[in-house]
Write a protein that holds these residues in place. Structure first.
Motif, PDB file in Angstrom:
ATOM      1  N   ALA A 273       0.848  -1.196   0.000  1.00  0.00           N
ATOM      2  CA  ALA A 273       0.000   0.000   0.000  1.00  0.00           C
ATOM      3  C   ALA A 273       0.882   1.243   0.000  1.00  0.00           C
ATOM      4  CB  ALA A 273      -0.918   0.012   1.213  1.00  0.00           C
ATOM      5  N   HIS A 274       0.578   2.189  -0.894  1.00  0.00           N
ATOM      6  CA  HIS A 274       1.281   3.468  -0.936  1.00  0.00           C
ATOM      7  C   HIS A 274       0.236   4.570  -0.809  1.00  0.00           C
ATOM      8  CE1 HIS A 274       4.877   5.906  -2.135  1.00  0.00           C
ATOM      9  NE2 HIS A 274       3.916   6.810  -2.318  1.00  0.00           N
ATOM     10  N   PHE A 275       0.495   5.567   0.041  1.00  0.00           N
ATOM     11  CA  PHE A 275      -0.518   6.600   0.251  1.00  0.00           C
ATOM     12  C   PHE A 275       0.078   7.994   0.153  1.00  0.00           C
ATOM     13  CE2 PHE A 275       0.929   5.106   4.422  1.00  0.00           C
ATOM     14  CZ  PHE A 275       1.298   6.271   5.065  1.00  0.00           C
ATOM     15  N   TYR A 276      -0.828   8.931  -0.108  1.00  0.00           N
ATOM     16  CA  TYR A 276      -0.473  10.345  -0.199  1.00  0.00           C
ATOM     17  C   TYR A 276      -1.398  11.122   0.722  1.00  0.00           C
ATOM     18  CZ  TYR A 276      -0.419  15.129  -2.005  1.00  0.00           C
ATOM     19  OH  TYR A 276      -0.362  16.498  -2.104  1.00  0.00           O
ATOM     20  N   ILE A 277      -0.801  11.929   1.633  1.00  0.00           N
ATOM     21  CA  ILE A 277      -1.580  12.737   2.573  1.00  0.00           C
ATOM     22  C   ILE A 277      -1.095  14.184   2.480  1.00  0.00           C
ATOM     23  CG2 ILE A 277      -2.218  13.092   4.988  1.00  0.00           C
ATOM     24  CD1 ILE A 277      -1.624  10.191   5.519  1.00  0.00           C
ATOM     25  N   PRO A 278      -1.964  15.119   2.135  1.00  0.00           N
ATOM     26  CA  PRO A 278      -1.560  16.534   2.110  1.00  0.00           C
ATOM     27  C   PRO A 278      -1.077  16.995   3.487  1.00  0.00           C
ATOM     28  CG  PRO A 278      -3.654  16.213   0.974  1.00  0.00           C
ATOM     29  CD  PRO A 278      -3.345  14.929   1.678  1.00  0.00           C
ATOM     30  N   LEU A 279      -0.348  18.089   3.510  1.00  0.00           N
ATOM     31  CA  LEU A 279       0.298  18.547   4.745  1.00  0.00           C
ATOM     32  C   LEU A 279      -0.677  18.886   5.861  1.00  0.00           C
ATOM     33  CD1 LEU A 279       3.104  20.809   3.217  1.00  0.00           C
ATOM     34  CD2 LEU A 279       3.322  18.504   4.160  1.00  0.00           C
ATOM     35  N   ILE A 284      -4.128   8.849  11.430  1.00  0.00           N
ATOM     36  CA  ILE A 284      -4.591   8.285  12.696  1.00  0.00           C
ATOM     37  C   ILE A 284      -4.447   6.767  12.712  1.00  0.00           C
ATOM     38  CG2 ILE A 284      -6.581   8.008  14.230  1.00  0.00           C
ATOM     39  CD1 ILE A 284      -7.655  10.632  13.147  1.00  0.00           C
ATOM     40  N   GLU A 285      -4.897   6.101  11.635  1.00  0.00           N
ATOM     41  CA  GLU A 285      -4.890   4.636  11.604  1.00  0.00           C
ATOM     42  C   GLU A 285      -4.826   4.184  10.153  1.00  0.00           C
ATOM     43  OE1 GLU A 285      -7.760   2.434  14.139  1.00  0.00           O
ATOM     44  OE2 GLU A 285      -8.370   1.450  12.270  1.00  0.00           O
ATOM     45  N   PHE A 286      -4.227   3.032   9.927  1.00  0.00           N
ATOM     46  CA  PHE A 286      -4.167   2.488   8.573  1.00  0.00           C
ATOM     47  C   PHE A 286      -4.150   0.968   8.649  1.00  0.00           C
ATOM     48  CE2 PHE A 286       0.076   3.107  10.153  1.00  0.00           C
ATOM     49  CZ  PHE A 286       0.791   1.990   9.750  1.00  0.00           C
ATOM     50  N   GLY A 287      -4.560   0.339   7.566  1.00  0.00           N
ATOM     51  CA  GLY A 287      -4.603  -1.122   7.538  1.00  0.00           C
ATOM     52  C   GLY A 287      -5.352  -1.612   6.327  1.00  0.00           C
ATOM     53  N   VAL A 288      -5.823  -2.847   6.403  1.00  0.00           N
ATOM     54  CA  VAL A 288      -6.611  -3.434   5.323  1.00  0.00           C
ATOM     55  C   VAL A 288      -7.840  -4.100   5.918  1.00  0.00           C
ATOM     56  CG1 VAL A 288      -4.666  -3.827   3.770  1.00  0.00           C
ATOM     57  CG2 VAL A 288      -5.327  -5.621   5.382  1.00  0.00           C
ATOM     58  N   ILE A 289      -8.857  -4.255   5.071  1.00  0.00           N
ATOM     59  CA  ILE A 289     -10.060  -4.981   5.466  1.00  0.00           C
ATOM     60  C   ILE A 289     -10.331  -6.050   4.419  1.00  0.00           C
ATOM     61  CG2 ILE A 289     -11.155  -3.217   6.896  1.00  0.00           C
ATOM     62  CD1 ILE A 289     -12.658  -2.213   4.500  1.00  0.00           C
ATOM     63  N   GLU A 290     -10.886  -7.171   4.892  1.00  0.00           N
ATOM     64  CA  GLU A 290     -11.165  -8.305   4.009  1.00  0.00           C
ATOM     65  C   GLU A 290     -12.649  -8.645   4.098  1.00  0.00           C
ATOM     66  OE1 GLU A 290      -8.294 -11.590   4.747  1.00  0.00           O
ATOM     67  OE2 GLU A 290      -7.434 -10.140   6.150  1.00  0.00           O
ATOM     68  N   ARG A 331      -9.024  -4.589   0.619  1.00  0.00           N
ATOM     69  CA  ARG A 331      -8.750  -3.196   0.262  1.00  0.00           C
ATOM     70  C   ARG A 331      -8.060  -2.519   1.426  1.00  0.00           C
ATOM     71  NH1 ARG A 331     -14.497  -0.190  -0.467  1.00  0.00           N
ATOM     72  NH2 ARG A 331     -13.157   1.033  -1.848  1.00  0.00           N
ATOM     73  N   ALA A 332      -7.237  -1.523   1.128  1.00  0.00           N
ATOM     74  CA  ALA A 332      -6.543  -0.772   2.162  1.00  0.00           C
ATOM     75  C   ALA A 332      -7.375   0.445   2.566  1.00  0.00           C
ATOM     76  CB  ALA A 332      -5.171  -0.338   1.664  1.00  0.00           C
ATOM     77  N   TYR A 333      -7.130   0.937   3.788  1.00  0.00           N
ATOM     78  CA  TYR A 333      -7.844   2.126   4.249  1.00  0.00           C
ATOM     79  C   TYR A 333      -6.905   3.026   5.034  1.00  0.00           C
ATOM     80  CZ  TYR A 333      -8.011   0.327   9.045  1.00  0.00           C
ATOM     81  OH  TYR A 333      -7.665  -0.122  10.305  1.00  0.00           O
ATOM     82  N   LEU A 334      -7.243   4.308   5.085  1.00  0.00           N
ATOM     83  CA  LEU A 334      -6.568   5.306   5.919  1.00  0.00           C
ATOM     84  C   LEU A 334      -7.606   6.062   6.733  1.00  0.00           C
ATOM     85  CD1 LEU A 334      -4.037   7.158   3.556  1.00  0.00           C
ATOM     86  CD2 LEU A 334      -3.513   5.334   5.158  1.00  0.00           C
ATOM     87  N   THR A 344     -11.628  11.547   8.601  1.00  0.00           N
ATOM     88  CA  THR A 344     -12.013  11.058   7.285  1.00  0.00           C
ATOM     89  C   THR A 344     -11.398   9.682   7.064  1.00  0.00           C
ATOM     90  OG1 THR A 344     -12.078  13.307   6.392  1.00  0.00           O
ATOM     91  CG2 THR A 344     -11.930  11.502   4.793  1.00  0.00           C
ATOM     92  N   VAL A 345     -12.147   8.814   6.409  1.00  0.00           N
ATOM     93  CA  VAL A 345     -11.635   7.494   6.029  1.00  0.00           C
ATOM     94  C   VAL A 345     -11.636   7.408   4.507  1.00  0.00           C
ATOM     95  CG1 VAL A 345     -11.912   4.989   6.205  1.00  0.00           C
ATOM     96  CG2 VAL A 345     -12.569   6.462   8.130  1.00  0.00           C
ATOM     97  N   ILE A 346     -10.509   7.003   3.927  1.00  0.00           N
ATOM     98  CA  ILE A 346     -10.452   6.772   2.481  1.00  0.00           C
ATOM     99  C   ILE A 346     -10.028   5.328   2.236  1.00  0.00           C
ATOM    100  CG2 ILE A 346      -9.918   9.164   1.952  1.00  0.00           C
ATOM    101  CD1 ILE A 346      -7.029   8.237   1.361  1.00  0.00           C
ATOM    102  N   TYR A 347     -10.377   4.837   1.041  1.00  0.00           N
ATOM    103  CA  TYR A 347     -10.131   3.429   0.727  1.00  0.00           C
ATOM    104  C   TYR A 347      -9.434   3.302  -0.620  1.00  0.00           C
ATOM    105  CZ  TYR A 347     -13.717   2.706   4.314  1.00  0.00           C
ATOM    106  OH  TYR A 347     -14.444   2.713   5.476  1.00  0.00           O
ATOM    107  N   SER A 348      -8.685   2.232  -0.771  1.00  0.00           N
ATOM    108  CA  SER A 348      -8.104   1.882  -2.062  1.00  0.00           C
ATOM    109  C   SER A 348      -9.136   1.138  -2.890  1.00  0.00           C
ATOM    110  CB  SER A 348      -6.881   0.986  -1.867  1.00  0.00           C
ATOM    111  OG  SER A 348      -7.289  -0.319  -1.459  1.00  0.00           O
ATOM    112  N   ASP A 349      -8.776   0.861  -4.142  1.00  0.00           N
ATOM    113  CA  ASP A 349      -9.582  -0.055  -4.937  1.00  0.00           C
ATOM    114  C   ASP A 349      -9.557  -1.439  -4.303  1.00  0.00           C
ATOM    115  OD1 ASP A 349     -10.178   1.906  -6.747  1.00  0.00           O
ATOM    116  OD2 ASP A 349      -8.629   1.321  -8.195  1.00  0.00           O
TER     117      ASP A 349
END
Length: 840
Positions: A273-279, A284-290, A331-334, A344-349
């Motif tokens: 997983a690679h992520f981009y977060i603006p400044l 807070i938390e990251f991981g994956v869900i199945e 999928r990964a989440y942030l 805010t929570v965002i997800y990968s494909d």
């Protein structure tokens, strides 16, 4: 709880306490309109002895906690929780668990004079549990150390000493990079390409955008992975990253990308997983869900949540490794927080694959295509498959009950398939008594070796009604009968009564993980039969020729000559391919077959043309053999130029015949100045789009499939943009593009050239919508629609413009488009296609 003097009594007591759920376990049910349940396993480990309790159908939202009777025992000390195989160092014994998904909980205890040692991988997955005596050494001899791609196990292998263990200790397996291995990084439109040690971090920088453009993002595998023009990536695998530019202000949105699966450690599936977060955001938390749902989030009931704790120190990436990813989506989440404290929570494909079981018909027959007039044991072939009929025949009398005109009439014998079926799910057929006989019963059986037969139903009652019987092999039945559904099973319908029954319209159904087609070849092939055909058999016809039925002979090594049968015919009034099957049965009823493909061309004389010079060697070839012979010729002679150089040769290749100072643009047929003005007037159109060539986006230095002149046409810039990467169709829609009546034949012959020239390309029939996931990858190297291209090839034939263009390209690139030189090659390659016309 009373202290028990020996281990055996203690374990009995603990097990009794656990089973008394009302005493130890507090399950607080959460009621809803629809009750959703999960399965839970709780294991208690006491000095290496396990006590296990399985709890099925526990309602989602229920709570679990060990009560005071167990948590306050003085003769045992709690060490760790292990949750779904992973060590947990935070939860105490009295932790409250809330069940939202299936879970395996394991609580590890030791007596006061002992200590617990846990051996884990880097991610906390438990490899071994040992409870040992205080102040003694622990051994790792029997622990299987998992391999990790690109790494070797360190010396020493563990992060703690194995000697004189005095406290509960977790040992983490250590790896070091194998200095002999490296991964390759390719950077398109940027700096950083090279070979790097595995897992090293590499910083790349995008090239400065040209005037009027902005850097937009980095793409990998056609997916957006970062919005930072300078970013750092871990070399866990070979990687290709491409800088993408835009003419509008780039997006600054949060982003997380999850890679396709790869193998990092043997026995595991890994994702990066690679992520981009603006400044102005805080992680807070990251991981994956199945999940097994097609769409899901953190709030979806039943998802498995894998919270991660380790980020690569040099880049915004983390690796997730899973033991079992079969039939699961991931999928990964942030979770991030902005400067105002809003979360805010965002997800990968979503990645992974769900294998959905599909019910398909494997075989069906009503025995209308075969005959057998006696009860003597013998074989029949129906719908290409062989059956043994023992004390049974094919009946068509007034007393025979049939679906159409024939059915099997079974006496004291059996109907047995000579083919076996895997993933067998259902057997169904029509049955009833032979109307001049009394009612009786018969049975249905299966076997994997035709020796030991297992009864599925031994009491099928046949009377006057001619009705459908159905038996379904559910998973429960497979388990009850100790059968494996992946084995292949023969089918037998057996009667022990002299009262005759009729069997008809047999259907055999499979339940598969993917669509499968019945095997057209009969099982049980004879090894004693020899089928002989005439040596001068002619399998090539012209349209309208008279089909001559060949003769064949069949000799059995044991019983001599037997009947040689022929199945199929050739319709010479229609061009195409036809299969004729020659077959015979030996003395044991086993079958031998030969198949010959007959071809009906518009004119078979095309195969007699003698080619000299450039096309020497393709005489008499058709179909795939012709295609491959042309591919060798075209590739042997090609001398490529760069995509940038193409700007200055298209003025010759696409010259307007009516005005040598102009070029003739594709799709619009506009005549415009030949002078290259950086794409303002015209630009270079990839007829087979760049994004569907299986390569990254071309640049002016590219010398590859993307710079092939045969595929490049001058095009008005605005029209090139509107065409985009659409496939060709009869009309222009969001997914298809109509090239115009004057150019439809030209683009057809260009695409025919491309699919012959490059083995990685394919022309297909279905509409292929734009798919960012496969653009610029080999998976997306397809174009369509073939049926229209073939039709257009004949409607818009080769003209002088194309001929001149072919010659100009030959002078520059040293290879030719064979479909401009010989238009009929289309029908020789795609001779079976329905759109090959019968007349010019």
């Amino acid at each position: 709880m009373k202290v028990v003097g020996n281990m055996k009594n203690l374990l009995k007591t603990v097990l009794l306490v656990i089973l008394t759920v009302t005493t130890i376990i507090s399950l607080v049910a959460v009621f809803a309109e629809e009750v959703v349940t999960v399965d839970v396993t709780v294991t208690s480990v006491f000095n290496n002895n396990e006590v296990v309790i399985d709890m099925e159908d526990v309602e989602v939202g229920s709570e679990f906690v060990f009560d005071d009777a167990l948590t306050s025992q003085e003769q045992y000390v709690f060490s760790y929780w292990i949750i779904d195989g992973y060590i947990n160092t935070e939860y105490e014994l009295d932790n409250i668990f809330i069940f939202n998904s299936d879970v395996n909980l394991k609580a590890v205890f030791h007596s006061p004079l002992m200590v617990t040692t846990i051996f884990t991988k880097e991610d906390g997955y438990v490899l071994d549990i040992q409870v040992i005596s205080y102040d003694t050494d622990v051994l790792d001899n029997d622990i299987e150390l998992p391999l990790k791609q690109g790494y070797i196990v360190s010396t020493p292998a563990w992060d703690n000493s194995l000697e004189k263990i005095k406290i509960d200790t977790i040992f983490i397996l250590q790896y070091e990079i194998n200095p002999l291995l490296s991964n390759q990084l390719t950077v398109v439109n940027g700096t950083g390409s090279g070979s790097y040690l595995i897992n090293s971090s590499v910083t790349i920088t995008a090239d400065a955008p040209i005037e009027g453009e902005y850097f937009s993002h980095w793409e990998e595998r056609g997916e957006i992975v970062s919005r930072a023009s300078t970013d750092t990536f871990a070399m866990v695998v070979n990687r290709t990253l491409e800088a993408i530019y835009t003419t509008s202000s780039p997006s600054a949105e949060l982003l997380i990308n999850l890679s396709d699966e790869f193998v990092l450690t043997i026995g595991e599936t890994s994702y990066l997983a690679h992520f981009y977060i603006p400044l102005d955001f805080t992680l807070i938390e990251f991981g994956v869900i199945e999940s097994t749902e097609e769409t899901f989030t953190l709030d979806t009931v039943g998802v498995d949540i894998e919270v991660q704790s380790k980020i690569n120190n040099d880049c915004n990436e983390f690796i997730v490794s899973l033991l079992d990813t079969e039939n699961i989506l991931i999928r990964a989440y942030l979770k991030v927080e902005d400067s105002f404290g809003t979360e805010t929570v965002i997800y990968s494909d979503i990645k992974g694959e769900l294998i959905t079981e599909e019910i398909v018909e494997y075989y069906t027959t009503s025995f209308e295509d075969t005959a057998k007039g006696s009860y003597a044991a013998g074989m029949v072939v129906s719908n290409t498959k062989t059956w043994m009929l023992n004390d049974a025949l094919i009946g068509s009398l007034s007393s025979d009950q049939t679906d159409l005109s024939k059915s099997i009439r079974l006496r004291t014998g059996d109907i047995t398939s000579q083919f076996a079926v895997d993933e067998l799910y259902q057997i169904t057929f029509l049955y009833g008594r032979y109307l001049s006989d009394s009612a009786s019963t018969f049975s249905l059986e299966i076997s994997d070796d035709q020796t030991v037969w297992i009864s599925l139903d031994d009491n099928i009652y046949a009377d006057t009604a001619f009705e459908r019987y159905e038996f379904t092999l559910t998973d429960e039945i497979y388990s009850l009968l100790s059968l494996d559904k992946n084995n292949e099973y023969y089918i037998r319908i057996k009667s022990t009564s002299s009262e005759r029954v009729n069997i008809d319209d047999i259907h055999i159904i499979q339940k598969t993980g993917s669509t499968s087609n019945p095997d057209p070849d009969p099982s049980g092939e004879s090894d004693t039969l020899v089928i002989t055909l005439p040596s001068n058999i002619d399998n090539i016809y012209s349209l309208g020729d008279t089909y001559i039925i060949p003769t064949c002979t069949a000799i059995d090594d044991i019983i001599g000559e037997v009947d040689c049968l022929i199945e199929g015919t050739v319709d010479t009034s229609n061009i195409g391919a036809y299969i004729i099957t020659f077959y015979a049965h030996d003395g044991e009823g086993l079958i031998k077959t030969k198949r010959i493909e007959y071809i009906v061309f518009r004119d078979e004389a095309l195969l007699e043309i003698d080619y000299t010079g450039y096309y020497d060697g393709i005489e008499g070839l058709y179909g795939q053999e012709l295609l491959e012979a042309l591919r060798i010729i075209l590739n042997d002679t090609i001398s490529r130029i760069s995509y940038g150089e193409a700007r200055y040769v298209l003025d010759d290749t696409d010259e307007d015949p009516s005005n040598p100072s102009n070029i003739l643009t594709i799709y619009s047929r506009d005549s415009v100045s030949e002078v290259w003005d950086s794409g303002s007037t015209w630009n270079r159109e990839h007829v087979w789009p760049n994004s569907r060539l299986g390569i990254p986006r071309v640049n002016n230095s590219s010398i590859n499939i993307g710079s092939d002149l045969h595929n490049l046409r001058a095009c008005v810039s605005s029209i090139n943009s509107s065409r985009s990467n659409k496939v060709f169709g009869l009309t222009t829609t969001s997914d298809t593009y109509f090239p115009g009546d004057y150019d439809k034949g030209d683009i057809s012959r260009i695409l025919f050239y491309m699919v012959v020239m490059y083995s990685e390309l394919e022309l297909v029939e279905q509409i292929l919508p734009n798919n960012p996931d496969t653009n610029y990858t080999l998976e997306g190297a397809d174009m369509s629609i073939l049926q229209y291209l073939i039709m257009w090839h004949y409607q818009d034939t080769v003209d002088s413009f194309e001929m001149n263009r072919n010659e100009e390209i030959y002078d520059i690139q040293d290879n030719r488009n064979p479909f401009i030189d010989y238009e009929y090659l289309v029908e020789l390659i795609w001779y079976q296609h329905v759109n090959i016309p019968e007349t010019d």
